[in-house]
Design a protein around this motif. Structure first.
Motif, PDB file in Angstrom:
ATOM      1  N   PRO A  28       0.843  -1.209   0.000  1.00 57.40           N
ATOM      2  CA  PRO A  28       0.000   0.000   0.000  1.00 57.40           C
ATOM      3  C   PRO A  28       0.873   1.252   0.000  1.00 57.40           C
ATOM      4  CG  PRO A  28      -0.576  -1.488   1.811  1.00 57.40           C
ATOM      5  CD  PRO A  28       0.723  -1.946   1.259  1.00 57.40           C
ATOM      6  N   ILE A  29       0.383   2.326  -0.616  1.00 56.40           N
ATOM      7  CA  ILE A  29       1.204   3.536  -0.729  1.00 56.40           C
ATOM      8  C   ILE A  29       1.143   4.403   0.520  1.00 56.40           C
ATOM      9  CG2 ILE A  29       1.144   3.690  -3.247  1.00 56.40           C
ATOM     10  CD1 ILE A  29      -1.072   5.896  -2.722  1.00 56.40           C
ATOM     11  N   LYS A  30       0.477   3.916   1.533  1.00 54.70           N
ATOM     12  CA  LYS A  30       0.533   4.638   2.799  1.00 54.70           C
ATOM     13  C   LYS A  30       0.609   3.618   3.920  1.00 54.70           C
ATOM     14  CE  LYS A  30      -2.021   7.404   5.937  1.00 54.70           C
ATOM     15  NZ  LYS A  30      -3.312   7.854   6.336  1.00 54.70           N
ATOM     16  N   GLN A  31       1.682   3.687   4.700  1.00 55.75           N
ATOM     17  CA  GLN A  31       1.839   2.727   5.793  1.00 55.75           C
ATOM     18  C   GLN A  31       2.142   3.454   7.091  1.00 55.75           C
ATOM     19  OE1 GLN A  31       4.428  -0.503   4.833  1.00 55.75           O
ATOM     20  NE2 GLN A  31       3.810  -0.587   2.705  1.00 55.75           N
ATOM     21  N   HIS A  32       1.859   4.739   7.142  1.00 54.15           N
ATOM     22  CA  HIS A  32       2.223   5.545   8.304  1.00 54.15           C
ATOM     23  C   HIS A  32       1.100   6.531   8.588  1.00 54.15           C
ATOM     24  CE1 HIS A  32       3.803   7.306   4.520  1.00 54.15           C
ATOM     25  NE2 HIS A  32       3.047   8.294   4.946  1.00 54.15           N
ATOM     26  N   ILE A  33       1.216   7.238   9.694  1.00 54.84           N
ATOM     27  CA  ILE A  33       0.296   8.347   9.972  1.00 54.84           C
ATOM     28  C   ILE A  33       0.740   9.516   9.111  1.00 54.84           C
ATOM     29  CG2 ILE A  33      -0.283  10.066  11.721  1.00 54.84           C
ATOM     30  CD1 ILE A  33      -0.265   7.925  13.770  1.00 54.84           C
ATOM     31  N   GLY A  34      -0.154  10.124   8.369  1.00 52.79           N
ATOM     32  CA  GLY A  34       0.221  11.264   7.544  1.00 52.79           C
ATOM     33  C   GLY A  34      -0.280  11.128   6.127  1.00 52.79           C
ATOM     34  N   GLN A  35       0.366  11.849   5.218  1.00 52.36           N
ATOM     35  CA  GLN A  35      -0.088  11.860   3.834  1.00 52.36           C
ATOM     36  C   GLN A  35       0.360  10.599   3.091  1.00 52.36           C
ATOM     37  OE1 GLN A  35       1.534  14.517   5.298  1.00 52.36           O
ATOM     38  NE2 GLN A  35       0.827  16.460   4.444  1.00 52.36           N
ATOM     39  N   ALA A  36      -0.484  10.171   2.150  1.00 48.19           N
ATOM     40  CA  ALA A  36      -0.139   9.002   1.338  1.00 48.19           C
ATOM     41  C   ALA A  36       0.966   9.377   0.347  1.00 48.19           C
ATOM     42  CB  ALA A  36      -1.367   8.502   0.594  1.00 48.19           C
ATOM     43  N   CYS A  37       1.669   8.364  -0.160  1.00 54.35           N
ATOM     44  CA  CYS A  37       2.755   8.603  -1.100  1.00 54.35           C
ATOM     45  C   CYS A  37       2.237   8.537  -2.540  1.00 54.35           C
ATOM     46  CB  CYS A  37       3.845   7.554  -0.916  1.00 54.35           C
ATOM     47  SG  CYS A  37       4.586   7.607   0.709  1.00 54.35           S
ATOM     48  N   THR A  38       3.109   8.943  -3.483  1.00 49.61           N
ATOM     49  CA  THR A  38       2.779   8.854  -4.902  1.00 49.61           C
ATOM     50  C   THR A  38       3.661   7.777  -5.532  1.00 49.61           C
ATOM     51  OG1 THR A  38       2.554  11.221  -4.771  1.00 49.61           O
ATOM     52  CG2 THR A  38       2.467  10.247  -6.965  1.00 49.61           C
ATOM     53  N   PRO A  39       3.059   6.823  -6.232  1.00 44.91           N
ATOM     54  CA  PRO A  39       3.879   5.760  -6.831  1.00 44.91           C
ATOM     55  C   PRO A  39       4.899   6.329  -7.825  1.00 44.91           C
ATOM     56  CG  PRO A  39       1.543   5.192  -6.895  1.00 44.91           C
ATOM     57  CD  PRO A  39       1.623   6.606  -6.449  1.00 44.91           C
TER      58      PRO A  39
ATOM     59  N   GLY B 160       5.184  -3.225 -15.009  1.00 47.53           N
ATOM     60  CA  GLY B 160       6.249  -3.801 -15.821  1.00 47.53           C
ATOM     61  C   GLY B 160       7.641  -3.417 -15.350  1.00 47.53           C
ATOM     62  N   ASP B 161       7.731  -2.391 -14.490  1.00 44.39           N
ATOM     63  CA  ASP B 161       9.046  -1.978 -13.995  1.00 44.39           C
ATOM     64  C   ASP B 161       9.677  -3.086 -13.155  1.00 44.39           C
ATOM     65  OD1 ASP B 161       8.711   0.383 -15.197  1.00 44.39           O
ATOM     66  OD2 ASP B 161       8.620   1.608 -13.362  1.00 44.39           O
ATOM     67  N   LEU B 162      11.005  -3.191 -13.269  1.00 39.07           N
ATOM     68  CA  LEU B 162      11.735  -4.111 -12.404  1.00 39.07           C
ATOM     69  C   LEU B 162      12.264  -3.310 -11.224  1.00 39.07           C
ATOM     70  CD1 LEU B 162      13.692  -6.218 -15.041  1.00 39.07           C
ATOM     71  CD2 LEU B 162      11.606  -6.825 -13.814  1.00 39.07           C
ATOM     72  N   VAL B 163      12.090  -3.861 -10.018  1.00 40.73           N
ATOM     73  CA  VAL B 163      12.559  -3.136  -8.831  1.00 40.73           C
ATOM     74  C   VAL B 163      13.497  -4.013  -8.040  1.00 40.73           C
ATOM     75  CG1 VAL B 163      10.520  -1.677  -8.639  1.00 40.73           C
ATOM     76  CG2 VAL B 163      10.519  -3.915  -7.551  1.00 40.73           C
ATOM     77  N   LEU B 164      14.318  -3.368  -7.199  1.00 39.84           N
ATOM     78  CA  LEU B 164      15.231  -4.083  -6.310  1.00 39.84           C
ATOM     79  C   LEU B 164      14.718  -3.963  -4.882  1.00 39.84           C
ATOM     80  CD1 LEU B 164      18.626  -2.828  -7.732  1.00 39.84           C
ATOM     81  CD2 LEU B 164      17.533  -5.037  -8.136  1.00 39.84           C
ATOM     82  N   ARG B 165      15.197  -4.838  -4.035  1.00 40.24           N
ATOM     83  CA  ARG B 165      14.798  -4.773  -2.640  1.00 40.24           C
ATOM     84  C   ARG B 165      15.335  -3.470  -2.033  1.00 40.24           C
ATOM     85  NH1 ARG B 165      16.411  -8.681   2.495  1.00 40.24           N
ATOM     86  NH2 ARG B 165      15.092  -7.568   3.973  1.00 40.24           N
ATOM     87  N   GLY B 166      14.454  -2.724  -1.416  1.00 37.38           N
ATOM     88  CA  GLY B 166      14.873  -1.474  -0.798  1.00 37.38           C
ATOM     89  C   GLY B 166      14.831  -0.300  -1.744  1.00 37.38           C
ATOM     90  N   GLN B 167      14.398  -0.522  -2.983  1.00 37.48           N
ATOM     91  CA  GLN B 167      14.295   0.583  -3.936  1.00 37.48           C
ATOM     92  C   GLN B 167      13.044   1.388  -3.638  1.00 37.48           C
ATOM     93  OE1 GLN B 167      14.417  -0.657  -8.060  1.00 37.48           O
ATOM     94  NE2 GLN B 167      13.310   1.184  -8.692  1.00 37.48           N
ATOM     95  N   LYS B 168      13.184   2.717  -3.742  1.00 34.56           N
ATOM     96  CA  LYS B 168      12.042   3.560  -3.450  1.00 34.56           C
ATOM     97  C   LYS B 168      11.002   3.392  -4.563  1.00 34.56           C
ATOM     98  CE  LYS B 168      12.862   8.059  -2.352  1.00 34.56           C
ATOM     99  NZ  LYS B 168      12.781   9.510  -2.583  1.00 34.56           N
ATOM    100  N   ILE B 169       9.774   2.990  -4.192  1.00 39.96           N
ATOM    101  CA  ILE B 169       8.754   2.808  -5.224  1.00 39.96           C
ATOM    102  C   ILE B 169       7.619   3.810  -5.098  1.00 39.96           C
ATOM    103  CG2 ILE B 169       9.217   0.372  -5.725  1.00 39.96           C
ATOM    104  CD1 ILE B 169       6.976  -0.348  -3.813  1.00 39.96           C
ATOM    105  N   ALA B 170       7.617   4.569  -4.014  1.00 43.81           N
ATOM    106  CA  ALA B 170       6.612   5.628  -3.886  1.00 43.81           C
ATOM    107  C   ALA B 170       7.242   6.748  -3.091  1.00 43.81           C
ATOM    108  CB  ALA B 170       5.366   5.121  -3.190  1.00 43.81           C
ATOM    109  N   LYS B 171       7.079   7.977  -3.590  1.00 41.51           N
ATOM    110  CA  LYS B 171       7.756   9.088  -2.916  1.00 41.51           C
ATOM    111  C   LYS B 171       6.779   9.802  -1.975  1.00 41.51           C
ATOM    112  CE  LYS B 171       7.245  13.031  -6.011  1.00 41.51           C
ATOM    113  NZ  LYS B 171       6.541  12.908  -7.196  1.00 41.51           N
ATOM    114  N   SER B 172       7.370  10.360  -0.916  1.00 43.73           N
ATOM    115  CA  SER B 172       6.523  10.975   0.101  1.00 43.73           C
ATOM    116  C   SER B 172       6.012  12.314  -0.389  1.00 43.73           C
ATOM    117  CB  SER B 172       7.311  11.142   1.397  1.00 43.73           C
ATOM    118  OG  SER B 172       8.513  11.813   1.157  1.00 43.73           O
ATOM    119  N   GLU B 173       4.804  12.640   0.036  1.00 43.98           N
ATOM    120  CA  GLU B 173       4.171  13.911  -0.305  1.00 43.98           C
ATOM    121  C   GLU B 173       3.960  14.665   0.995  1.00 43.98           C
ATOM    122  OE1 GLU B 173       3.323  15.079  -3.232  1.00 43.98           O
ATOM    123  OE2 GLU B 173       3.709  13.315  -4.467  1.00 43.98           O
ATOM    124  N   GLY B 174       4.520  15.843   1.091  1.00 44.87           N
ATOM    125  CA  GLY B 174       4.318  16.632   2.297  1.00 44.87           C
ATOM    126  C   GLY B 174       5.283  16.252   3.403  1.00 44.87           C
ATOM    127  N   TYR B 175       5.185  16.980   4.505  1.00 42.87           N
ATOM    128  CA  TYR B 175       6.150  16.807   5.591  1.00 42.87           C
ATOM    129  C   TYR B 175       5.906  15.523   6.354  1.00 42.87           C
ATOM    130  CZ  TYR B 175       8.793  17.945   9.822  1.00 42.87           C
ATOM    131  OH  TYR B 175       9.660  17.925  10.873  1.00 42.87           O
TER     132      TYR B 175
END
Lengths: 354, 514, 192
Positions: free
Chosen positions: B45-56, B61-76
């Motif tokens: 899920p793109i939100k796993q914390h208290i606060g604003q949801a992230c943007t994917p 089809g993208d290949l990702v690695l373990r620990g790679q950022k897949i959603a960036k934070s929005e807001g503080y």
């Protein structure tokens, strides 16, 4: 269908029924003492009141078209037991039954049943009876252990006869089987100009007897010892807290101590006050009735102090010799107010709120 | 013995107010942490914390690695989300998340390739002593670390070195007062050195002078392990405190009160009284982030409950579906079983097991229906026994408060300090009438929030409507003024040229029409 | 007879004194509050939808304050608004005339929109943007769901759609009374 279940998902297992039966258990010592004092008569009265209350509850719930399951939750039985323990042994059976109907009908169900009654049901019934039948409600049988009573209450048939047909049907005069309670005695004597110490001497009063319960009075109020055993059980079980009993009894004791220091001949000493009448019964069992007492510890202390003051005032200056139950019912009126103003300070708001 | 008796009488020895001592059921306290295998499909899920949801940041089809950022934070108030393993993004769509509503949220579905290759773009900061706290704080944010005790508050926010509110004491929360849960307990036993190291990093970051490691006395082996770890560092600013077991001691504010005797003033944060509180799991994650450059991709979860055949403590990748985790513990048929996400006191019931675990997942419980029904009985009337106010750790009067909430008397509920309730559940736990007090408080809070939302929307609408009316009025006035001007010009012209008087007439006509 | 006179006189005198005191108190402690219509207006949802039969929320508030309208005409406000107005006015709550409906917002099917701006002119809260001969769009966050834009649209390209439920706006409902029926619900959700 979606059912939303909020946490927590575990429970202590406590229930209303368990609470009620714990209180009934805690009253057993007092019940046993009452049987020791008044023989079969005590058994009859207790059973009559308990069954009377449960039956009234059943009828009331049926009439209102509600579930009759609460009849068995022990609260009606407890009210009946409470009521029986505050009645004099010589009371006619129909009066006791009327009291049971009052207790559940007028004291509890008209307000909406368990949890909504502003007054302690047993005490309100007791007060209705006292005001309606002042003579019968202040006539005290001579306890069996004194050995002077003209009637043997340990004998089933003679006790049954007294219970069913009343004292007037007996061959003896009523005086032969009744006596005054210590509180009533002192009050009457003072009105005739006789001082406290003299009055007590004439009564053959002993603190030890009063503590064990070997004195005249209502069924269950005489024995401080038995009531304390039950009270301590409830404290240990955490059904009640120390706040109300302690503040109630301490207030009476302090007031009595001050007054008897000022004029020992007029005002009775604190220990006499504590052991006499229904103070301990009221403090540990009646005033702590959860429904009609405050919720917060602070409120409970205020409530206990209020009860203590009113009790002592009625006993000292009032028309009735005993004021403990009046005080509880009077303070019951103040409970919503006390609850509103005696809320504890919330975490992190100490000194910050106006 | 005497202590417990005194506790029963109401003379609590722990210093925070109220509290309860439920049956702790710590069945998994001696089971070592196992690694949960990779599931066939991750749901992140793109939100796993208290606060604003992230943007994917990734596409199908993208290949990702373990620990790679897949959603960036929005807001503080937000931290990024990372891929739990290497693999391929197969879809991005809404999926149920661990939330009591049962509602869903945009989630990134990743099919693992089995190689589990790690993203190594973040370099380790072995020399953290020499690194500026602000830089370390950014590392903690980049690694997506949130409080792992269950609240999931973005950790970097608390790690601010602020001159106005200097942190004196760091409190390491290893209390774990929830029944059943043993994940922090096992972590302290198996990773005491990392926790110790992480603690020192935190102390460096906020400039704290001392630290207290708080552990309840039902975990004496963890107390010993942490004590040993403390003495091996030789840092005498760190101490271990063994506290009497009492729920909810693990609550941040309650723990602070138990340890320092101080209360966090209402509306303030622990940092305002110079305290920083961190969960042991969070500290371990910080250590991994700084020393190894690892973003948070897994956490320890206790799987337990009377319906779990093989209770265990597991290291689980975030995004693993609950069904897969339960299967590792031998539970595959969910008939007659309720699932809880979190502990039994504050955890939420999940409607089905096809929900992924997230950063705030502390435990997964499986409880039999019969047991749940015994707890969630239909409520009896309140007999005002006052047990609820005795156990309330913040000294509310729950039964009166619940009445106000039930009757929608929201202002009164707020006056009875509804918003100070931490929903610990101690009141519902002791209620002999089985009144779901916490449920009523949540209802009251939700209704209040909704009323406030409606009010602010109504206010905004009113302003918009008024400004529209004003605009229309203005336009009308302007038009009228223009018309008057034209008429005046025409009239002056007609004075000059009395033959031509048709124009003013036509103006009057239009005016009459309106 | 004399006693009766004294009783009446003393009671009358007491009533007179009390009345004077109250009259003075009401003057001295008079609180200058919002006019009633302002208070009612503050309780209304400000959708300006006109479903109450008045051209907007303020006129309805004025009518209620003036005693010309009942408290139960605000449809979007629902029961809560009705109850709070009844409470403010000190009158008995009245049943709502229409069923409460789910919150909706307007949505313009852009490929059908001819850009006539009629809906823009109709919108009471300026929630529709667009220029002549351009597609118009409803700003969902500002739309009050008043449906006033539907009628003027010459090509019927505006729909009322249900407001999307947001996770952050979800709130706990009151506890269910049928909490004993746990298993059934779980099985149900399992099937879908």
């Amino acid at each position: 269908m979606l059912i939303h279940l909020s946490s927590p998902h575990i429970h202590s297992g406590d229930s209303i029924r368990a609470t009620m039966f714990a209180v009934i258990l805690a009253l057993m010592p007092a019940g046993i003492i009452s049987v020791y004092l008044f023989g079969w008569l005590a058994v009859f009265l207790i059973l009559l009141c308990m069954l009377g209350c449960m039956f009234t509850e059943f009828v009331a719930l049926k009439w209102m078209g509600r579930s009759t399951a609460p009849v068995m939750d022990g609260s009606a039985a407890l009210t009946g037991l409470f009521l029986a323990l505050t009645l004099p042994a010589s009371i006619p059976w129909w009066m006791a039954l009327l009291g049971s109907v009052f207790a559940i009908g007028l004291g509890k169900q008209v307000y909406g049943g368990l949890g909504y009654n502003p007054f302690n049901p047993a005490l309100s019934a007791r007060i209705i009876l006292l005001v309606s039948f002042p003579l019968q409600m202040t006539t005290w049988l001579i306890p069996m252990h004194l050995g002077v009573s003209a009637i043997d209450l340990y004998d089933f048939s003679s006790a049954w006869q007294l219970f069913v047909f009343g004292a007037n049907a007996l061959p003896h005069a009523l005086d032969a089987i009744t006596m005054a309670s210590p509180l009533g005695h002192v009050k009457t004597e003072w009105s005739q100009g006789i001082g406290v110490s003299e009055a007590l001497r004439a009564y053959d009063y002993s603190y030890l007897d009063a503590f064990i319960g070997r004195e005249a009075g209502s069924l269950g109020e005489t024995s401080a010892l038995a009531l304390l055993i039950g009270g301590i059980y409830l404290l240990a079980r955490h059904t009640i807290t120390w706040h109300i009993p302690f503040s109630f009894i301490a207030t009476v004791a302090v007031l009595a101590a001050i007054a008897s220091m000022v004029d020992p001949n007029h005002y009775t000493p604190p220990l006499f006050h504590i052991l006499a009448g229904g103070l301990i019964l009221c403090a540990f069992f009646m005033a702590t009735d959860p429904v009609s007492s405050p919720v917060t510890p602070m409120g409970q202390i205020v409530f206990g102090i209020g009860c203590g003051i009113i009790t002592w005032c009625i006993r000292t200056w009032g028309g009735y010799p005993e004021g403990a139950m009046f005080s509880v019912v009077l303070m019951n009126c103040a409970v919503p107010l006390i609850d509103h103003y005696c809320r504890p300070t919330v975490y992190g708001k100490r000194g910050s709120e106006s | 013995m005497i202590k417990s008796f005194l506790n029963k009488l109401g003379f609590a020895s722990a210093r925070f107010a109220g509290g309860i001592t439920p049956d702790m059921c710590k069945w998994t306290e001696s089971s070592a942490i196992e690694d949960c295998p990779l599931p066939p499909l991750f749901i992140v899920p793109i939100k796993q914390h208290i606060g604003q949801a992230c943007t994917p940041l990734v596409q199908i089809g993208d290949l990702v690695l373990r620990g790679q950022k897949i959603a960036k934070s929005e807001g503080y108030l937000s931290v990024p989300i990372h891929a739990p393993t290497s693999g391929k993004v197969i879809k991005i769509e809404e999926h149920a998340i661990p939330h009591p509503s049962g509602m869903g949220l945009t989630s990134i579905f990743i099919e693992p390739d089995g190689k589990d290759v790690r993203d190594t773009s973040l370099i380790p900061m072995d020399n953290w002593q020499a690194i500026d706290p602000a830089e370390l704080r950014e590392r903690v944010r980049l690694c997506g670390i949130t409080g792992l005790g269950g609240a999931a508050f973005p950790t970097f926010i608390k790690l601010l070195k602020d001159k106005r509110n200097p942190i004196e004491t760091v409190i390491l929360n290893g209390v774990e007062c929830e029944p059943f849960l043993t994940n922090d307990h096992r972590l302290m036993l198996e990773h005491s050195d990392e926790i110790m190291h992480g603690l020192q990093i935190i102390m460096h970051m906020v400039g704290a002078k001392k630290a207290i490691i708080a552990i309840e006395d039902n975990k004496s082996d963890a107390v010993n392990a942490m004590q040993q770890a403390v003495s091996s560092t030789g840092n005498d600013a760190i101490s271990v405190a063994s506290l009497p077991t009492r729920y909810p001691q693990g609550g941040e504010k309650q723990l602070i009160e138990s340890l320092t005797g101080k209360q966090v003033p209402a509306g303030k944060l622990p940092m305002h009284i110079g305290v920083l509180c961190q969960n042991v799991g969070t500290v371990k994650a910080i250590d991994d982030a700084v020393m190894l450059g690892h973003a948070i991709t897994d956490r320890i979860i206790t799987v337990s409950g009377d319906a779990a055949p093989k209770p265990a403590n597991m290291r689980v990748r975030l995004g693993t579906p609950m069904r897969f985790i339960y299967a590792q513990c031998g539970l595959e048929n969910f008939d007659g079983i309720q699932i809880l996400h979190g502990g039994p006191m504050m955890g939420e019931r999940m409607r089905h097991p096809d929900i992924p675990v997230i950063k705030s997942s502390t435990g997964l419980l499986a409880i039999r229906d019969t047991r749940m029904k015994a707890v969630h009985q239909v409520e009896d009337p309140c007999i005002r026994c006052g047990h609820c106010s005795e156990v309330c750790p913040i000294s509310l009067v729950p039964n009166l408060l619940a009445d106000h909430c039930r009757n929608d008397q929201l202002e009164k509920a707020a006056d009875y300090d509804l918003f100070d309730c931490i929903e610990c559940g101690a009141c519902s736990y002791v209620c002999p009438s089985h009144i779901p007090l916490v449920h009523y408080f949540r209802y009251g809070k939700g209704q209040t929030a909704q009323v406030r939302r409606e009010q602010s929307f109504a206010e905004a609408s009113r302003l918009r409507s008024e400004s529209r009316d004003a605009r229309l009025q203005r336009e009308k006035d302007e038009k009228a003024a223009k018309r008057r001007k034209v008429r005046d010009t025409l009239r002056s012209e007609s004075v000059l040229n009395p033959d031509n008087n048709s124009a003013p007439k036509s103006t009057t006509k239009t005016e009459g029409k309106e | 007879m004399e006693q009766l006179l004294y009783a009446t006189l003393s009671l009358g005198a007491f009533a007179l004194i009390a009345g004077i005191v109250l009259a003075i108190a009401s003057k001295v402690f008079h609180i200058e509050g919002d006019p009633l219509s302002d208070k009612i207006d503050a309780l209304l949802p400000q959708t300006q939808c006109g479903q109450c039969g008045f051209p907007g929320c303020r006129p309805y508030a004025n009518a209620v304050a003036g005693g010309e309208a009942d408290v139960n005409h605000c449809v979007p406000g629902g029961e809560r608004t009705m109850l709070s107005i009844a409470d403010l006015m000190g009158v008995e709550p009245k049943a709502l005339e229409e069923e409460e409906s789910v919150p909706v917002v307007a949505f313009v099917r852009e490929d059908e929109c001819i850009g006539c701006t009629l809906c823009i002119k109709a919108c009471p809260v300026d929630a529709i943007i667009g220029a002549p001969k351009q597609y118009h769009t409803v700003v969902a966050d500002h739309c009050t769901g008043c449906v006033l834009c539907l009628e003027p649209c010459p090509v019927d390209c505006i729909d009322m759609i249900q407001k999307p439920e947001l996770l952050e706006h979800w709130s706990w409902p009151l506890p269910d009374t049928e909490r004993a029926q746990l298993g059934a619900e779980r099985r149900e959700s399992h099937h879908d």
